[in-house]
Structures are given as C-alpha cells and as structure tokens.
Design a protein around this motif. Structure first.
Motif, PDB file in Angstrom:
ATOM      1  N   LEU A  88      34.619  44.682  23.779  1.00 11.36           N
ATOM      2  CA  LEU A  88      36.102  45.034  23.533  1.00 11.36           C
ATOM      3  C   LEU A  88      36.354  45.895  22.167  1.00 11.36           C
ATOM      4  CD1 LEU A  88      39.008  44.996  24.555  1.00 11.36           C
ATOM      5  CD2 LEU A  88      39.108  42.813  23.588  1.00 11.36           C
TER       6      LEU A  88
ATOM      7  N   THR B  79      43.941  36.845  37.227  1.00  7.65           N
ATOM      8  CA  THR B  79      42.732  36.528  36.689  1.00  7.65           C
ATOM      9  C   THR B  79      42.590  36.801  35.253  1.00  7.65           C
ATOM     10  OG1 THR B  79      41.621  38.331  37.412  1.00  7.65           O
ATOM     11  CG2 THR B  79      41.604  36.508  38.960  1.00  7.65           C
ATOM     12  N   GLY B  80      43.437  37.596  34.646  1.00 10.67           N
ATOM     13  CA  GLY B  80      43.019  38.311  33.443  1.00 10.67           C
ATOM     14  C   GLY B  80      41.962  39.311  33.604  1.00 10.67           C
ATOM     15  N   ARG B  81      41.495  39.736  34.386  1.00 11.85           N
ATOM     16  CA  ARG B  81      40.313  40.680  34.415  1.00 11.85           C
ATOM     17  C   ARG B  81      40.862  41.904  34.413  1.00 11.85           C
ATOM     18  NH1 ARG B  81      35.591  38.179  35.063  1.00 11.85           N
ATOM     19  NH2 ARG B  81      35.488  36.020  35.914  1.00 11.85           N
ATOM     20  N   SER B  82      40.120  43.039  33.726  1.00  9.69           N
ATOM     21  CA  SER B  82      40.031  44.436  33.766  1.00  9.69           C
ATOM     22  C   SER B  82      40.024  44.824  35.324  1.00  9.69           C
ATOM     23  CB  SER B  82      39.325  45.210  33.087  1.00  9.69           C
ATOM     24  OG  SER B  82      39.575  45.228  31.690  1.00  9.69           O
ATOM     25  N   ASP B  86      36.328  47.187  36.188  1.00 11.25           N
ATOM     26  CA  ASP B  86      35.968  46.664  34.889  1.00 11.25           C
ATOM     27  C   ASP B  86      35.948  47.639  33.840  1.00 11.25           C
ATOM     28  OD1 ASP B  86      35.963  43.906  33.356  1.00 11.25           O
ATOM     29  OD2 ASP B  86      33.960  44.239  32.914  1.00 11.25           O
TER      30      ASP B  86
ATOM     31  N   SER C  82      34.631  40.495  24.386  1.00  8.92           N
ATOM     32  CA  SER C  82      35.665  39.598  25.165  1.00  8.92           C
ATOM     33  C   SER C  82      35.082  38.040  25.502  1.00  8.92           C
ATOM     34  CB  SER C  82      35.944  40.229  26.477  1.00  8.92           C
ATOM     35  OG  SER C  82      36.703  41.337  26.004  1.00  8.92           O
ATOM     36  N   SER C  85      34.415  34.701  29.826  1.00  5.18           N
ATOM     37  CA  SER C  85      33.346  35.296  30.777  1.00  5.18           C
ATOM     38  C   SER C  85      33.738  36.738  30.839  1.00  5.18           C
ATOM     39  CB  SER C  85      33.612  34.506  32.221  1.00  5.18           C
ATOM     40  OG  SER C  85      33.144  33.399  32.021  1.00  5.18           O
ATOM     41  N   ASP C  86      34.099  37.445  29.772  1.00  7.94           N
ATOM     42  CA  ASP C  86      34.464  38.826  29.716  1.00  7.94           C
ATOM     43  C   ASP C  86      35.502  39.473  30.488  1.00  7.94           C
ATOM     44  OD1 ASP C  86      33.353  41.229  28.266  1.00  7.94           O
ATOM     45  OD2 ASP C  86      32.719  41.717  30.033  1.00  7.94           O
ATOM     46  N   ARG C  87      36.622  38.344  30.521  1.00  3.69           N
ATOM     47  CA  ARG C  87      37.986  38.548  30.919  1.00  3.69           C
ATOM     48  C   ARG C  87      38.766  39.536  29.733  1.00  3.69           C
ATOM     49  NH1 ARG C  87      36.684  34.078  33.668  1.00  3.69           N
ATOM     50  NH2 ARG C  87      37.904  33.582  35.695  1.00  3.69           N
ATOM     51  N   LEU C  88      39.556  40.486  30.186  1.00  2.00           N
ATOM     52  CA  LEU C  88      40.200  41.177  29.051  1.00  2.00           C
ATOM     53  C   LEU C  88      41.539  40.347  28.700  1.00  2.00           C
ATOM     54  CD1 LEU C  88      41.229  43.747  27.533  1.00  2.00           C
ATOM     55  CD2 LEU C  88      42.595  44.453  29.688  1.00  2.00           C
TER      56      LEU C  88
END
Lengths: 359, 359, 359
Positions: A88, B79-82, B86, C82, C85-88
């Motif tokens: 990031l 989920t907060g995920r991109s 991704d 990040s 677990s690599d969430r934004l």
C-alpha cells in the motif's frame, strides 16, 4: 486530531513507450522470445517519475524537535495497481524524529542512501526506465528496504552524512523458519554528500547480508556534478562485488547466462543477481542544459563492466523536458542499451513520451 | 505542491440483499450446488453504486488547456477489500489533457465508451446487481480497460463522440511470453451521443482483440431515452458477435453449457465467454418516474437472445429510490432473472435494500 | 460533493522490539525452531496501536438522524504493507445511521463488541503485542468481522448495550460451494457497558457459528475498572467454551499440542483453535497510574487456564507511556509469557520501545 497537520500530495506520470529489442544467444529469455527483433508500442507508466499519492506531516514538539512522517503509495496509472510488490505504501512508510542540531532519524520502509544521494548527479534523476543511472549502478536503482532505520546528520557547511540499517529488507525473500537476526536478509547503507553552490559530490556504500550461505553484494559509488549554468555536467564511478543490489529490469531480456549452472551465479542479471567473486566497474558521464525558459535537455552515457566473462553493458540516453506549468511537464526520451544485463547480443531501444502532473 | 488543487471524494453503499435461485440442468454450477432452490439473506455491498474513494484534480495550463486526473479506488464496505481484482485505483486511474475547443484525451485505466454513454439510458444506471442493463448488454457492463487511451470530442450542439483503444486490457489474462502488441488482449471502444432537452441517444461499438487464435467479441448498442417529466422512457437494442465482452456475474449460476467441450465456447456465460459464431440480440425497455419531491421509481425489462441453442435470458426489475438529503438516499429493488446466463432452468430472484452516502 | 464533510486522520506507531523465547517439547513449532532459546532485535510496528489512515464523516439528515461512515485502513509502517490480510480498509469499513434517541446502527466490516467494550478495562488497551488482554481473552483480541451489522443503544444513565451479527465473518475461511446462510461462518456479538464517574463495567458475550460440523467457540467476559486518580485498578474474568475466537499470535511458538491428532483440537492455540469440550477460565488484574504530568505506568497479570490437559498461560506485563505532545508519545514495555499458547515449556519475553504519532 488536527486535520491541518497532514499534507495530501501526489504525482501521476503517463504516456506512450516504444520498445524494440533483441535477445542474445546466451540470454535466459532466448527460449521464450527467440532471437529476432521484437517491438511494441504501448502505454507508458512512471517513465519520468513513479506515480504516487501520499500523506506527510510534521509536528513541532518544542526544543528544536519535530515528529515527522511520510506515507507514500506507489501505483501504476495505466492499470491502477499498487506498485512495489503490491504494497500500500510501497514507496515510503516512515515515522521519525528530526532535530535542528542533532539530525534526523527515520524508521520504516524507505530508500537506501545511494538512491537519495545520487539522484541529483544522474541527469535522468535515477528514472526514465533503462536510462536511469541505476542500470549501471545497482545500489542507486531506487532500492527500498523494509524494516530500516536511517540517520541523517544535519547539513554542516554543505556536508551531510547518512547511515542506515535494515533488519529484514524484504520478508518475501526470507527463508521459512528464520527467526533470529542473522537468518534474515539485512543491509547496511551509508553515504556522504557535499552540496554547495554549483558543486555536488556524493560518496555511498551499500552492502547486503543475505541468507547465511549466499554471496553478500556490495557497491561503492562516487559521483559529482558541476553546474556551469549553461550546462550541468556529471560523472560517477562505482565498484561492485559479489552481486547486484537491485538489477534494472529491462523488458524482453533476462540476462542470466546459464540458468542450469548455479555455480555461475544465482538469479538473473536483469533483476537480482549474486555471484561470489563477481566484480563490476560502473561509469557514468552526463549532462543537462536548460533550453529557453521552460525546456531542459538531458544526456548520459553509462557502462557497467563485469568480470567472469560477462559482457559490458553500455547505455546511451537522451531526453527532453518541457514545463507546461510549475506542476506539469511533458517529456520525451530515447535510450539504447547494448549487451543489456551483461549478455552479448542483447539490445534494447526504448523511446518514450509522456505527461507528468504533480498535486 | 498546492494541496488545494485536489478533491478527495467518495461514496459508500451498503445494505441487505436476499437472493433465491435455482441452477438449471445444463449449468456448470449444477455439480456444486445441485438443482433445488437455494436462498440466503446477507449484507449487500455496492448495490446502487460501487463504493469508492478518490482523488481528482484539474490544473489550468492557459490557452484553454487543462491537465486533469482521476484516481478512483473501488472497495467493498462489507469486507474492506479493494475491488476490481484487488487494484488500488481499480475504478479509474487516468491522467489527461482537456481543451475547450479540441476535446479531452485521457490515458490510463478507465471505462469503455458504452459503459459511460449508456448509463443515462438504463433506468438502473448500469447498477443494482442483476438489474443492470449490463446483464443483457455486456459491453455496457461497467467494462474497464487497463492501458487505454480515450478521446472525447467537445459537445457540439448536443453531440459528442468518443473513441478509445486499449493496448492490453488486463495483464492477468495475457499469455506468458507475450511481448509484441498483437500478442496482447486489446480493445477498441467508440461511441456517439446526443443529449438535448428531453432526448438522449447513444450509439456505441466495442470490439476486443484477444489472443491471436481466440474469438474476438464485439457488440454494437443503440439506446435512447426521452424524458416526459412525469415519466422517462428508454429503450435499447444491442447486437453481439463471437462472445460477451464482460458477462454479468450472477451468484449461484455459472452458465457454461458444457465445460468439457471447448468447441461449444470458452469461459462461462456468467462471466467471460467467447464462441466463434455466437450472436446475441439484446433488448431493453425501461422507465423511471419521480414520486413526490424525493422519490423515484425505476423499472426495466431486458432480454438477451442468443443463437447456438442457448436459451434467452429475461430480466424483470423494479426499484425505488428515496433521497434523505442531496448526498444520501435509501433504495429498494427486486429483480427476477429467468434462464440466467443463457441456461434453461436457471432462475434468480434478487431483492435488495440499502443506504448510499456520498462525500 | 462537499469536501468539508470528511476528516482524514491517521496514526503511525514504529519502534524497536526485542524478543527472546523458547519452544516447548509438545509445541507444533518445535520441529522448525528446535527447543533452545532464540532471540532477535528488530523494528517493531504497531506495538502500542495499529498504524492506520482513515476517512470518516457525518451528515446531519434532520430530526436527530445522521449518516455516519468510517473507512479505516491498517498498515505496517515498517513494510508499507496493508494489514488485516491485505484488506484496504481492514480496520473498519462501515456505513451507518445514528439517532440521538434511538441509537446507532453500523453495517460493514467492524470490531466485535468485546474488543470495544473491554478496551478501557485492560491497562494496555488491548494492544502492546503479547501484553494485550486479548492473550487471555480471545473475544477481546481485536476481533474484526466482515459483513456485520452492529446496533448500539444510546447511553442511558451511564448504560449502553450493543448487539451484532455477522453473516460471513471471513470469506477466506468459507468452504467452496457455500451459498446459503448456514453454510457460512457467522458470529453473534453482544455486550452491556456501564461507565459513570470513576467506575467502568463491561459484560460481553461472543459466539461463532462455524462450518456446520465444526465446534462453535463462545466466550463471556465480565470486566471492571475503578479510577482512584492516583491509580486505576481493573479486573476481568472470562469463560470460554469449545475454542478460541481469535488467538493471540505470539511469534516463535505455534501451540498446537499434537498436529497429527485432530481429535485433540483443530488449528493452533496460537492463532485459531477449536476443540469440542474445551473450556478456558481467563483472569486479568491490572493497574495504571499517572507519573507526573506526562507519564503513565501500566501493569497487568493475566492467566488463561484450560482443561483437556493443556497448560495454563501466564502473562506478566509492565509498560510506560510518555507524552511528547497531545498527539505524540513514546512508550516502553516488557512482557513475559509462560506456557504461551497453552504449551508447557513455551516461554516468550518481549521488550519494546517506540514512538506513536497521531494526525
């Protein structure tokens, strides 16, 4: 929370790039691409500068002391993806303390000293794809270390020194089961810079301590630039031993001579390469000159000359910058690399144009 | 750096969604899910609009010229995920130049022309899960291309044209060893739009150039909307050949008729599907009508009718929007898809409610 | 869009950490690390608090109603990567409605109730690596759920209740082919808090509903703190059944007794562990005391005492905070864990120092 203390900034660099290259007979990419010339025209991202957005701030703690931070996220404007292996804040993530009299200490992910101190000496400012002086000087190839502590002295009469250490420069390259310090890939980085009036001189030293049984690449660089106003000239020399710190990844070629003989080196000379006993002598001569009120022409010749029967890479580069405003400029450049990645027969021509905008 | 030049903006859309569906006998998902009805109630993200945060800016360069940029990051609030596989700035990452008299050129990752020009014609504005007109019109299914250059003319008497090209629309789908242009997945996108008073008309054409030996999906769409004030009516027709540009991924069903017979098409009709000789006729009729000062009702019927003994998909959708403020609204919608993904027996009902907030 | 409605904020926490530990004879990490003491000194990220940057906003919708959102991105300042677990927006991504009289409802990814309500009772505020009360109280170990709805009542005479449900708390742990609700990993979280004057009391209950045939871990916690001004004392008791909700990952040790006997539990006691019939009694006593105008000393003892012939974990922790300004502080702490992860012979000492800066 005081929102005013943080600055949101960024830069976007996008354009077009034409590449034409040929893969030499002993290059590892020959089976994949064959030996004829191949070419393409495509969108070009981050040619003059890496695209980024970031947050930075500074808080006055009194008595000359400040807390400082930089969170800088690199990305590709042509794909929208994060750069620096999908980090990031891959360009920089540091928290530090700065003191007027005692200097500055930064902790986190950051560039090594050579990649900072030689930026002003390379006419291409360590950018423009293969034209970067990082092609011949791997320690200045925008090397970034995780888990690093870097100390800068204040500037004393034009002089500034810096020294840093990384406890584990890239976790992705740590072997499973590593816990103790000497089981990690570590690095030392140091440098001395003098800048006063027209003269700028930089001396840097970098060494990596890789997995216990691996070669430990090291590089010393001495560079200088002198600004005659109508022309700024620069020159640098580097000495490398036992491997490259961070190879310049030139598309198409791979570089490793003999992938089936690890005794002849580990990794690819195009990216990451170690070989006990490898030495490389690196040279750069460069110039830049203003053209009218808003233009600037850049040129450099660099050579990286290895032993071990590898071939010397030569890179000839020419560029032009044109300011549209203080924050926006156009650029064009062309670069020809011969025997790229130390392989005879590797040739790569790169011609790029683009627009760079800062905010 | 002038911090004032950049706008930070965003949108969050979160709610609940109920889905109930059935997998047809020849659908590829039958082994996984069986053929009975299955249903669930869960959080619903991005039903009315894709959640995003972004930075955009514009700098006046004089003589009617401006530098413009958009960096827009899509994510899921549940989920907060991109989003967008991704990517950090997966919705858009462009740098461009705009001129009052000559139009605008944008370089980077961005939507194709159909996904922009047909947004105003679909009552559901190409959103609301399976209710989007993108279900029947795959070229308007919020298709985004990496490495794209897109040119828009200025608006002349209500008319505007746009044409674009992507050099490599998704690197994840590039075959290893591809270097030259014609080894990449490329795309052309073009369109003409007329908007004046109550009338809006759009004509678009999209074609993808996939790996040399693959079918090249293409789609032309003609759409129009007329605003009678008490009611806005719209209609569209699309003609598809050789594959879908970007299928609408409806949960539960997969769509591929026969995964073991590539001669019967490659990919899944639910997501990404090509088949030499495939043709699809797509139809949409829609309406929207204001209800009181802060409400709006939406409805559409769409059909995608393929050859090759695939079944025609029908989608019936109804929605309601209610503004709580200029920046915040509630929504509710229901949509029933029959023979989803061109498979007889596939049925999917989706009912969603949610809150959308812009900042 | 009104740019003024959004606040950009953040926090960076970086320092150094020394760790020295020993792996017990029955610990799963013994084959990898052996049984001798191992130690290291490295950069320490997020010891006092998780580094983050975020956007949050609130819009007045009239009649006591507000739209509220939080997008909070966690990262490591020492690697730039990040977190979560690599969430934004891995720390929090919620959109909600708040009403003065009816309370607040938030939808999205967010912490469970225990991780909020017990923060004020643990002297280490559920942070400082192994010193967190989350080591003994797994439901308060900064547990975050995707796809969650959380309702908070208003504060009535010092009392506040909260209850929440997650439809699928982590998609990465969902089995393939899961569509219906009861095929997902779900969770319930609830709590009651009283805070008035010097007294703070919290009672929480958490339960997870994992894949149909898996044990369903559950934990109830009762905690209280009383502020005597010269000293704040706290105590907590927790009762766990059938598994840990979110184990505290202590480096070096793994914890699973017998990886080849799933009948003796699934997962590792260091991270995620279920075992039908497992019970754990957890205890905490803690204190904090101001030292001068800008210092604070923290201390705690915690124990997690399991059945099933596992060993009781004891953790002894001591810390010191020193404010350099309202937004910036230094910290130092030391913690010793014996029989970490319920394994006899596991020992881990952690000593950290660092700087924390908020913006």
């Amino acid at each position: 929370q005081a929102e005013t203390s943080v600055t949101l900034y960024g830069l976007i660099d996008a354009g077009l790039v034409y590449q034409r290259g040929k893969v030499g007979r002993t290059d590892g990419a020959r089976p994949q691409y064959g030996g004829d010339y191949q070419s393409r025209l495509s969108t070009g991202a981050n040619q003059q500068s890496g695209s980024r957005w970031g947050l930075r701030g500074s808080e006055d703690l009194g008595d000359g002391l400040r807390a400082i931070f930089v969170l800088e996220s690199g990305f590709s404007p042509t794909t929208g993806r994060s750069g620096q292996s999908d980090r990031l804040f891959g360009r920089q993530a540091t928290l530090g303390l700065a003191h007027d009299a005692y200097g500055r200490i930064d902790l986190g992910r950051q560039k090594n000293v050579a990649s900072n101190f030689l930026k002003g000496i390379d006419p291409f400012e360590l950018d423009f794809l293969q034209a970067t002086a990082g092609t011949a000087f791997s320690a200045a190839n925008s090397v970034r270390y995780d888990n690093a502590i870097l100390y800068h002295t204040p500037v004393w009469g034009g002089f500034q020194a810096a020294v840093g250490y990384s406890f584990e420069f890239d976790q992705d390259r740590t072997l499973p089961g590593a816990f103790e310090n000497d089981e990690k890939n570590r690095a030392v980085t140091a440098g001395l810079r003098y800048a006063s009036g027209p003269l700028e001189v930089a001396l840097t030293y970098d060494q990596q301590f890789r997995h216990p049984s691996a070669p430990q690449p090291k590089q010393a660089i001495l560079g200088a630039a002198y600004d005659l106003e109508v022309l700024k000239i620069s020159a640098a020399y580097g000495y490398t031993k036992d491997g490259l710190l961070s190879g310049q990844d030139i598309d198409l070629v791979a570089g490793r001579n003999n992938p089936n003989t690890p005794a002849r080196g580990t990794g690819t000379t195009n990216q990451d390469f170690t070989w006990k006993g490898l030495t490389v002598h690196s040279y750069l001569v460069g110039l830049s000159a203003p053209v009218g009120a808003s233009g600037k022409v850049l040129g450099s010749y660099q050579r990286a000359d290895p032993n071990k029967n590898l071939s010397a890479t030569d890179v000839y580069s020419l560029g032009y910058l044109h300011d549209l405003s203080k924050r926006t400029n156009l650029y064009a450049f062309a670069s020809y690399a011969n025997r790229a990645a130390f392989v005879y027969g590797n040739k790569m021509t790169t011609v790029g144009v683009g627009l760079r905008h800062r905010f």
